[in-house]
Design an enzyme around this catalytic site. Structure first.
Site, PDB file in Angstrom:
ATOM      1  N   LYS A 202       0.983  -1.145  -0.034  1.00 26.39           N
ATOM      2  CA  LYS A 202       0.008  -0.073  -0.019  1.00 26.39           C
ATOM      3  C   LYS A 202       0.861   1.233  -0.013  1.00 26.39           C
ATOM      4  CE  LYS A 202      -1.788   1.592   4.011  1.00 26.39           C
ATOM      5  NZ  LYS A 202      -1.406   2.740   4.288  1.00 26.39           N
ATOM      6  N   ASN A 203       1.694   1.382   1.029  1.00 23.90           N
ATOM      7  CA  ASN A 203       2.821   2.509   1.167  1.00 23.90           C
ATOM      8  C   ASN A 203       3.590   2.633  -0.008  1.00 23.90           C
ATOM      9  OD1 ASN A 203       1.237   3.061   3.374  1.00 23.90           O
ATOM     10  ND2 ASN A 203       2.792   2.693   4.709  1.00 23.90           N
TER      11      ASN A 203
ATOM     12  N   CYS B 183      -4.881  12.470  13.267  1.00 23.35           N
ATOM     13  CA  CYS B 183      -5.838  11.019  13.053  1.00 23.35           C
ATOM     14  C   CYS B 183      -5.503  10.352  14.238  1.00 23.35           C
ATOM     15  CB  CYS B 183      -5.150  10.492  11.733  1.00 23.35           C
ATOM     16  SG  CYS B 183      -3.420   9.711  11.942  1.00 23.35           S
TER      17      CYS B 183
ATOM     18  N   ARG C  27       0.364  14.349  13.299  1.00 19.85           N
ATOM     19  CA  ARG C  27       0.740  13.875  11.866  1.00 19.85           C
ATOM     20  C   ARG C  27       0.867  15.115  10.889  1.00 19.85           C
ATOM     21  NH1 ARG C  27      -1.195   8.558   9.639  1.00 19.85           N
ATOM     22  NH2 ARG C  27       0.701   8.810   8.351  1.00 19.85           N
TER      23      ARG C  27
ATOM     24  N   ASP D 193       4.356   0.358  12.014  1.00 19.94           N
ATOM     25  CA  ASP D 193       3.495  -0.295  11.669  1.00 19.94           C
ATOM     26  C   ASP D 193       3.232  -1.707  11.744  1.00 19.94           C
ATOM     27  OD1 ASP D 193       2.790   2.065  10.361  1.00 19.94           O
ATOM     28  OD2 ASP D 193       3.441   1.764   8.135  1.00 19.94           O
TER      29      ASP D 193
ATOM     30  N   ARG E  42      -8.483  -0.672   4.447  1.00 18.24           N
ATOM     31  CA  ARG E  42      -7.724   0.431   3.787  1.00 18.24           C
ATOM     32  C   ARG E  42      -6.456  -0.041   3.298  1.00 18.24           C
ATOM     33  NH1 ARG E  42      -6.935   5.377   7.133  1.00 18.24           N
ATOM     34  NH2 ARG E  42      -5.339   5.713   5.476  1.00 18.24           N
TER      35      ARG E  42
HETATM   36  N1  EPU Z   1       6.482  14.601  10.873  1.00 20.71           N
HETATM   37  C1  EPU Z   1       6.382  15.734  11.160  1.00 20.71           C
HETATM   38  N2  EPU Z   1       6.226  16.509  10.514  1.00 20.71           N
HETATM   39  C2  EPU Z   1       6.074  16.197   9.193  1.00 20.71           C
HETATM   40  C3  EPU Z   1       6.200  14.813   8.807  1.00 20.71           C
HETATM   41  C4  EPU Z   1       6.192  13.852   9.917  1.00 20.71           C
HETATM   42  O1  EPU Z   1       6.416  15.923  12.499  1.00 20.71           O
HETATM   43  O2  EPU Z   1       5.818  17.161   8.223  1.00 20.71           O
HETATM   44  C5  EPU Z   1       6.456  13.516  12.097  1.00 20.71           C
HETATM   45  C6  EPU Z   1       5.180  12.558  12.282  1.00 20.71           C
HETATM   46  O3  EPU Z   1       4.433  12.986  13.211  1.00 20.71           O
HETATM   47  C7  EPU Z   1       5.950  11.403  12.823  1.00 20.71           C
HETATM   48  C8  EPU Z   1       7.320  11.263  12.089  1.00 20.71           C
HETATM   49  O4  EPU Z   1       7.585  12.474  11.828  1.00 20.71           O
HETATM   50  O5  EPU Z   1       6.011  11.410  14.228  1.00 20.71           O
HETATM   51  C9  EPU Z   1       7.416  10.089  11.190  1.00 20.71           C
HETATM   52  O6  EPU Z   1       6.159  10.277  10.206  1.00 20.71           O
HETATM   53  P1  EPU Z   1       6.396  10.049   8.586  1.00 20.71           P
HETATM   54  O7  EPU Z   1       6.367  11.382   7.980  1.00 20.71           O
HETATM   55  O8  EPU Z   1       7.630   9.118   8.390  1.00 20.71           O
HETATM   56  O9  EPU Z   1       5.046   9.478   8.385  1.00 20.71           O
HETATM   57  P2  EPU Z   1       4.275   9.416   7.044  1.00 20.71           P
HETATM   58  O10 EPU Z   1       4.959   9.450   5.872  1.00 20.71           O
HETATM   59  O11 EPU Z   1       2.891  10.251   7.311  1.00 20.71           O
HETATM   60  C10 EPU Z   1       4.217   6.781   6.452  1.00 20.71           C
HETATM   61  C11 EPU Z   1       3.189   5.772   6.267  1.00 20.71           C
HETATM   62  C12 EPU Z   1       2.677   5.408   7.742  1.00 20.71           C
HETATM   63  C13 EPU Z   1       3.925   4.684   8.361  1.00 20.71           C
HETATM   64  C14 EPU Z   1       4.789   6.021   8.603  1.00 20.71           C
HETATM   65  C15 EPU Z   1       6.067   5.671   9.586  1.00 20.71           C
HETATM   66  C16 EPU Z   1       2.487   6.100   3.969  1.00 20.71           C
HETATM   67  C17 EPU Z   1       1.318   6.319   3.174  1.00 20.71           C
HETATM   68  N3  EPU Z   1       2.343   6.271   5.231  1.00 20.71           N
HETATM   69  O12 EPU Z   1       3.483   7.928   7.192  1.00 20.71           O
HETATM   70  O13 EPU Z   1       1.941   4.086   7.407  1.00 20.71           O
HETATM   71  O14 EPU Z   1       3.420   4.675   9.874  1.00 20.71           O
HETATM   72  O15 EPU Z   1       5.325   6.458   7.467  1.00 20.71           O
HETATM   73  O16 EPU Z   1       6.728   4.685   9.192  1.00 20.71           O
HETATM   74  O17 EPU Z   1       3.461   5.679   3.468  1.00 20.71           O
HETATM   75  C18 EPU Z   1       0.158   2.896   7.787  1.00 20.71           C
HETATM   76  O18 EPU Z   1       0.328   2.201   6.722  1.00 20.71           O
HETATM   77  O19 EPU Z   1      -0.738   2.256   8.552  1.00 20.71           O
HETATM   78  C19 EPU Z   1       0.677   4.215   8.204  1.00 20.71           C
HETATM   79  C20 EPU Z   1       0.465   4.743   9.154  1.00 20.71           C
END
Ligand code: EPU
Length: 438
Positions: free
Chosen positions: A22-23, A116, A121, A312, A406
């Site tokens: 998915k990701n 969320c 996030r 995850d 999802r």
């Molecule tokens: N963060 C910030 N600011 C930002 C972006 C991230 O503070 O602008 C923080 C987040 O709050 C978190 C950390 O940085 O504490 C890491 O978050 P990241 O940005 O890596 O998460 P994401 O890109 O929003 C993806 C996956 C998630 C997975 C995370 C961590 C996708 C679509 N989603 O989310 O997947 O948990 O990386 O590996 O790739 C899931 O599939 O259930 C899921 C939540």
């Protein structure tokens, strides 16, 4: 609304094929916006989230069609530049269209995702990254508006935390910028590598794949291409943990065991057997008294960016530790609110205390875990409840299973194929006490 009914206590036996990630699918679908033409993506899982992303592309003017696991996307004529609130609120990964839209059209308007179920996030890293490339961003009526005059210019982007979608968004924004972009402290998740491979196949010049320093040499244009989504490492890990919890022997095919270094080590420490090949693996529980069900050793984990233990898989591993022979400390360092499954696991008899970002899980063994009505709160929390339900005695009824849909393709069918007594029922028939057959 559908519910999942599980009659626990049956070990799992057989073979299951793992779906595309998915990701990885979400950013690769978004990347097709970067270049006109007909793009072909293989191994795209048919999930609620991938359908949402394809619908978003349609709103932006792209056309797509699916044949089996292959999706063809034509993004010749983009007619929109806005990801509306109604879509973003159902899937925050919609923000992944920001980078490609900026690169292709110089303007994008995307609803700011709210908090969320797993944490606040924010997307401040994404926006700061774009600004380093010459983009102006502003927040208006709940929407982020991002604009750039002419082409973006290369720049240096440093991530305070290696954000997965942040890295992907900035990568997609920078591939057609003028000059070089350096992304420091980039995310190294395999899904980022999958996106880099696709962008390179489209004509982008990117160095540093699988490292935390990516260098992008901007090119004038990209072209449509054909790419394949990598296997879903989180789906793979979820089934590995399910077998460790329910017992049995299961072979997972079409997966990449090398993408699960931390989980594999932790499951071995739990006492589970794992044999890996390049694209398949077999998980089995040792035989005790002629039954392939073990009481796992309690093992601590700390969630970390790749190649550390994936956040995850934290909820699923916690369900396994509920069965453990001692105390396990589960430290969640990525998201501030990712223990929503704890209250539900406790309804099944689990002994868990939360201390800030740590959960102390005192193993109670399989015999004391009992089925109960529980509620799914997010995607991975739902998977954790499924695992607990498979191991528990009696019936577990999980409501709000749209969360599962999802991110897990055909989970019920896959589990049934392994001999699990699990079925989906409408809420009304669940109340009437529907019979669950494998
Ligand atoms: N963060 C910030 N600011 C930002 C972006 C991230 O503070 O602008 C923080 C987040 O709050 C978190 C950390 O940085 O504490 C890491 O978050 P990241 O940005 O890596 O998460 P994401 O890109 O929003 C993806 C996956 C998630 C997975 C995370 C961590 C996708 C679509 N989603 O989310 O997947 O948990 O990386 O590996 O790739 C899931 O599939 O259930 C899921 C939540």
């Amino acid at each position: 609304m559908d519910q999942l009914i599980i009659e626990g206590g049956s070990p799992l036996y057989g073979t299951v094929a793992i779906s595309g990630a998915k990701n990885a699918a979400l950013p690769l679908i978004a990347a097709t916006l970067l270049a006109p033409g007909s793009h072909t993506l293989h191994n795209v899982p048919d999930l609620r989230d991938t359908r949402t992303m394809l619908n978003l592309l349609e709103i932006l003017g792209a056309r797509w069609q699916r044949q089996g696991q292959t999706v063809q996307i034509n993004s010749d004529h983009l007619t929109g530049v806005e990801a509306p609130y109604d879509l973003v609120k159902t899937m925050r990964a919609s923000v992944l269209v920001l980078g490609p839209l900026l690169a292709r059209t110089g303007f994008a308007r995307v609803s700011l995702p709210g908090g969320c179920a797993i944490g606040a996030r924010p997307i401040n890293f994404h926006l700061k990254g774009f600004e380093q490339l010459g983009v102006t961003t502003r927040l208006e009526h709940g929407y982020v508006e991002a604009a750039v005059e002419g082409r973006m210019r290369g720049g240096t982007v440093y991530f305070d935390i290696p954000s997965v979608t942040g890295t992907e968004n900035v990568l997609m924004a920078s591939v057609m910028a003028r000059g070089d972009t350096v992304i420091k402290n980039a995310a190294k998740e395999p899904e980022v590598g999958n996106l880099i491979d696709m962008l390179v196949a489209m004509g982008a010049e990117i160095e540093g794949k699988d490292t935390d320093r990516l260098v992008v040499h901007g090119v004038d244009r990209l072209h449509a291409t054909e790419s394949t989504i990598i296997p879903d490492r989180i789906e793979t890990g979820t089934y590995m943990i399910a077998v460790a919890a329910a017992g049995g022997t299961v072979t997972l095919t079409d997966c990449t065991p090398a993408h699960l270094p931390a989980l594999t080590e932790k499951l071995l420490l739990c006492g589970v057997n794992i044999e890996t090949e390049a694209t398949s693996l077999t998980v089995s529980c040792p035989e005790i008294d002629g039954r392939s069900i073990c009481r796992p050793c309690s093992v601590d984990i700390t969630t970390l960016p790749y190649p550390g233990f994936p956040t995850d898989l934290q909820a699923q591993f916690m369900a396994l530790m509920v069965l453990g022979n001692g105390t396990a400390i589960i430290h969640e360092t990525i998201f501030e609110n990712r223990f929503m499954h704890v209250a539900e696991l406790k309804r099944m008899g689990a002994d868990i205390t939360i201390e800030g970002s740590r959960a102390v899980v005192r193993g109670i063994g399989r015999d004391k875990l009992c089925g109960a009505p529980v509620m799914a709160t997010d995607l991975r929390a739902s998977a954790s409840l499924v695992i607990a339900g498979l191991a528990a005695g009696g019936t577990t009824r999980i409501s709000r299973i749209y969360h599962l849909e999802r991110g897990y393709e055909n989970m019920v069918e896959k589990l049934q194929r392994l001999g699990a007594r699990v079925g989906k029922v409408r809420e009304e028939s669940a109340r009437a006490g529907a019979d669950v057959r494998a």
